[in-house]
Scaffold this motif. Structure first.
Motif, PDB file in Angstrom:
ATOM      1  N   ARG A 187      18.979 -35.124 -21.746  1.00 55.86           N
ATOM      2  CA  ARG A 187      17.999 -34.954 -20.673  1.00 55.86           C
ATOM      3  C   ARG A 187      18.536 -34.013 -19.592  1.00 55.86           C
ATOM      4  NH1 ARG A 187      16.320 -41.344 -20.014  1.00 55.86           N
ATOM      5  NH2 ARG A 187      14.616 -41.354 -21.544  1.00 55.86           N
ATOM      6  N   ARG A 190      18.751 -30.305 -21.030  1.00 59.97           N
ATOM      7  CA  ARG A 190      17.436 -29.683 -21.236  1.00 59.97           C
ATOM      8  C   ARG A 190      16.569 -29.706 -19.982  1.00 59.97           C
ATOM      9  NH1 ARG A 190      16.828 -28.462 -26.479  1.00 59.97           N
ATOM     10  NH2 ARG A 190      17.972 -29.663 -28.064  1.00 59.97           N
ATOM     11  N   GLY A 191      17.005 -30.437 -18.963  1.00 59.32           N
ATOM     12  CA  GLY A 191      16.180 -30.547 -17.768  1.00 59.32           C
ATOM     13  C   GLY A 191      14.863 -31.227 -18.056  1.00 59.32           C
ATOM     14  N   SER A 192      14.896 -32.248 -18.908  1.00 64.82           N
ATOM     15  CA  SER A 192      13.664 -32.913 -19.355  1.00 64.82           C
ATOM     16  C   SER A 192      13.765 -34.411 -19.099  1.00 64.82           C
ATOM     17  CB  SER A 192      13.435 -32.658 -20.853  1.00 64.82           C
ATOM     18  OG  SER A 192      12.353 -33.432 -21.327  1.00 64.82           O
ATOM     19  N   SER A 193      13.102 -34.872 -18.053  1.00 64.39           N
ATOM     20  CA  SER A 193      13.132 -36.306 -17.735  1.00 64.39           C
ATOM     21  C   SER A 193      12.293 -37.126 -18.703  1.00 64.39           C
ATOM     22  CB  SER A 193      12.630 -36.526 -16.308  1.00 64.39           C
ATOM     23  OG  SER A 193      11.283 -36.064 -16.176  1.00 64.39           O
ATOM     24  N   SER A 194      11.372 -36.477 -19.418  1.00 63.80           N
ATOM     25  CA  SER A 194      10.477 -37.204 -20.331  1.00 63.80           C
ATOM     26  C   SER A 194      11.106 -37.467 -21.692  1.00 63.80           C
ATOM     27  CB  SER A 194       9.186 -36.404 -20.546  1.00 63.80           C
ATOM     28  OG  SER A 194       9.447 -35.228 -21.315  1.00 63.80           O
ATOM     29  N   THR A 309       9.209 -35.238 -26.313  1.00 59.65           N
ATOM     30  CA  THR A 309       9.310 -34.519 -25.042  1.00 59.65           C
ATOM     31  C   THR A 309       7.915 -34.131 -24.580  1.00 59.65           C
ATOM     32  OG1 THR A 309      11.366 -33.535 -25.890  1.00 59.65           O
ATOM     33  CG2 THR A 309      10.485 -32.626 -23.852  1.00 59.65           C
ATOM     34  N   HIS A 312       5.095 -29.642 -21.573  1.00 56.94           N
ATOM     35  CA  HIS A 312       5.523 -28.590 -20.656  1.00 56.94           C
ATOM     36  C   HIS A 312       7.024 -28.644 -20.351  1.00 56.94           C
ATOM     37  CE1 HIS A 312       1.467 -27.153 -20.144  1.00 56.94           C
ATOM     38  NE2 HIS A 312       1.072 -28.395 -19.959  1.00 56.94           N
ATOM     39  N   GLU A 313       7.752 -29.558 -21.008  1.00 56.33           N
ATOM     40  CA  GLU A 313       9.215 -29.593 -20.911  1.00 56.33           C
ATOM     41  C   GLU A 313       9.861 -29.164 -22.223  1.00 56.33           C
ATOM     42  OE1 GLU A 313      10.428 -33.474 -19.655  1.00 56.33           O
ATOM     43  OE2 GLU A 313       9.783 -33.182 -17.583  1.00 56.33           O
ATOM     44  N   THR A 314       9.065 -28.718 -23.173  1.00 51.86           N
ATOM     45  CA  THR A 314       9.562 -28.374 -24.501  1.00 51.86           C
ATOM     46  C   THR A 314       9.846 -26.880 -24.616  1.00 51.86           C
ATOM     47  OG1 THR A 314       8.277 -30.195 -25.475  1.00 51.86           O
ATOM     48  CG2 THR A 314       9.107 -28.500 -26.970  1.00 51.86           C
ATOM     49  N   SER A 317      11.952 -21.152 -21.315  1.00 47.96           N
ATOM     50  CA  SER A 317      10.828 -20.527 -20.596  1.00 47.96           C
ATOM     51  C   SER A 317      10.156 -19.460 -21.453  1.00 47.96           C
ATOM     52  CB  SER A 317      11.317 -19.926 -19.276  1.00 47.96           C
ATOM     53  OG  SER A 317      12.346 -18.970 -19.506  1.00 47.96           O
ATOM     54  N   LYS A 320       7.959 -21.204 -24.049  1.00 44.68           N
ATOM     55  CA  LYS A 320       6.728 -21.738 -23.440  1.00 44.68           C
ATOM     56  C   LYS A 320       5.703 -20.621 -23.259  1.00 44.68           C
ATOM     57  CE  LYS A 320       9.260 -25.313 -20.915  1.00 44.68           C
ATOM     58  NZ  LYS A 320       9.800 -25.726 -19.609  1.00 44.68           N
TER      59      LYS A 320
END
Length: 341
Positions: A187, A190-194, A309, A312-314, A317, A320
């Protein structure tokens, strides 16, 4: 030098003769482990054929991979790491287990043989009950006359006195603290809290009872095999000493009829390991057995890790931006154009 035939012989030995040895085993219809699996969805049934699925019997084998479900990821990893044969626990189906393309083309590309060993492996060792803290004194792999419908009846092992003891034992054996630490680190990277992962989000839990509830005799069931509330009622009648229902590999969630039946019967209920951990429960013993039977062959374990995930956290940049552009320019607009015609 070992070959594919040697691997087949090893699988036959460790299963006590359960593998398919000839075309006749498939066509006669009397092999107990050649089993049709079907939900009656058109074109989606598969026949389990324990043993060699594809490959030349004379092909040399220096490295084997044991996995639960063969995927295109498995085949790619095999090709990149010099694996000569994949042994999958679950049945192998055309395209479904080879990235949507034909098995022959994909496996031939990397010169990989493929084996499967599902129902033919079940019931060969008491490890799953042991990991969950009990010793099975009855095991039925076709309970109620349903192929693959497994029921273990067991007595708790020394040191396992409560439902909390069962869960603590599982957490230690399966290394769930490591999985939590790995998830935390991922987490952060990847900067992904989800971000979440199967073994963490499906860890064992108590459904009826609490951590201090005493446990002695266990009905160990596997809901995904077709174990029904009526099967549970019958098992409780046959084993009045049972005080706890343990569901593992698959699980049931709030409101399920099996929970209500357990409550009606006055039984505790606990959820154990999820299906993703079967690579440790069944895959690891199989890998060690092959390591001993084929000492000149390197054995590795392919373990898949499935994460979830938020959209929008996958991805990076750049990815995306790429995905949104493809969606806007080629997918959404095309759909809108069709709808307007």
């Amino acid at each position: 030098m070992n070959n594919v035939q040697d691997v087949l012989n090893a699988l036959d030995k460790l299963t006590g003769g359960r593998v398919v040895k000839s075309l006749g085993d498939l066509t006669r219809g009397d092999h107990p482990f050649v089993i049709m699996k079907s939900s009656n969805l058109p074109g989606k049934e598969v026949i389990e054929t324990p043993g060699l699925v594809y490959g030349d019997l004379n092909k040399s084998v220096k490295k084997i991979a044991v996995t639960m479900t063969m995927t295109e990821g498995s085949i790619e990893l095999a090709g990149a790491t010099g694996v000569d044969a994949i042994i999958a626990h679950h049945p192998i189906a055309e395209a479904a287990n080879s990235g949507g393309v034909t098995l022959k083309n994909y496996l031939d590309l990397y010169n990989v043989a493929a084996f499967e060993l599902h129902e033919a492996f079940h019931g060969l060792h008491p490890g799953i009950s042991f990991l969950h803290g009990h010793e099975a004194y009855k095991a039925d792999i076709s309970y109620g006359g349903v192929h693959g419908n497994v029921l273990f009846v067991g007595k708790t092992l020394p040191g396992v006195q409560t439902l909390g003891d069962m869960l603590s034992r599982l957490n230690d054996f399966m290394g769930l603290q490591q999985e939590e630490e790995l998830l935390f680190t991922e987490r952060e990277v990847r900067g992904s809290s989800s971000l979440t992962e199967t073994s963490v989000v499906t860890r064992g839990r108590i459904v009826i009872g609490n951590e201090d509830t005493r446990v002695n005799h266990i009905l160990h069931i596997f809901p995904h095999t077709g174990f029904s509330p009526e099967h549970l009622r019958q098992a409780a009648k046959e084993h009045p000493e049972a005080d706890t229902v343990l569901a593992s590999i698959s699980r049931v969630y709030d409101g399920h009829a099996l929970i209500e039946m357990a409550r009606e019967l006055g039984l505790n209920m606990v959820i154990g390991n999820c299906h993703v951990l079967e690579i440790l429960e069944n895959g690891l013993p199989l890998a060690y057995a092959l390591d001993k039977l084929l000492p000149d062959v390197e054995v590795v374990v392919f373990r898949e890790r499935i994460t979830s995930t938020a959209l929008h956290e996958t991805g990076t940049s750049q990815m995306k931006e790429y995905a949104e552009r493809m969606a806007d320019e080629y997918l959404v607009n095309r759909s809108a154009a069709k709808l307007s015609n």
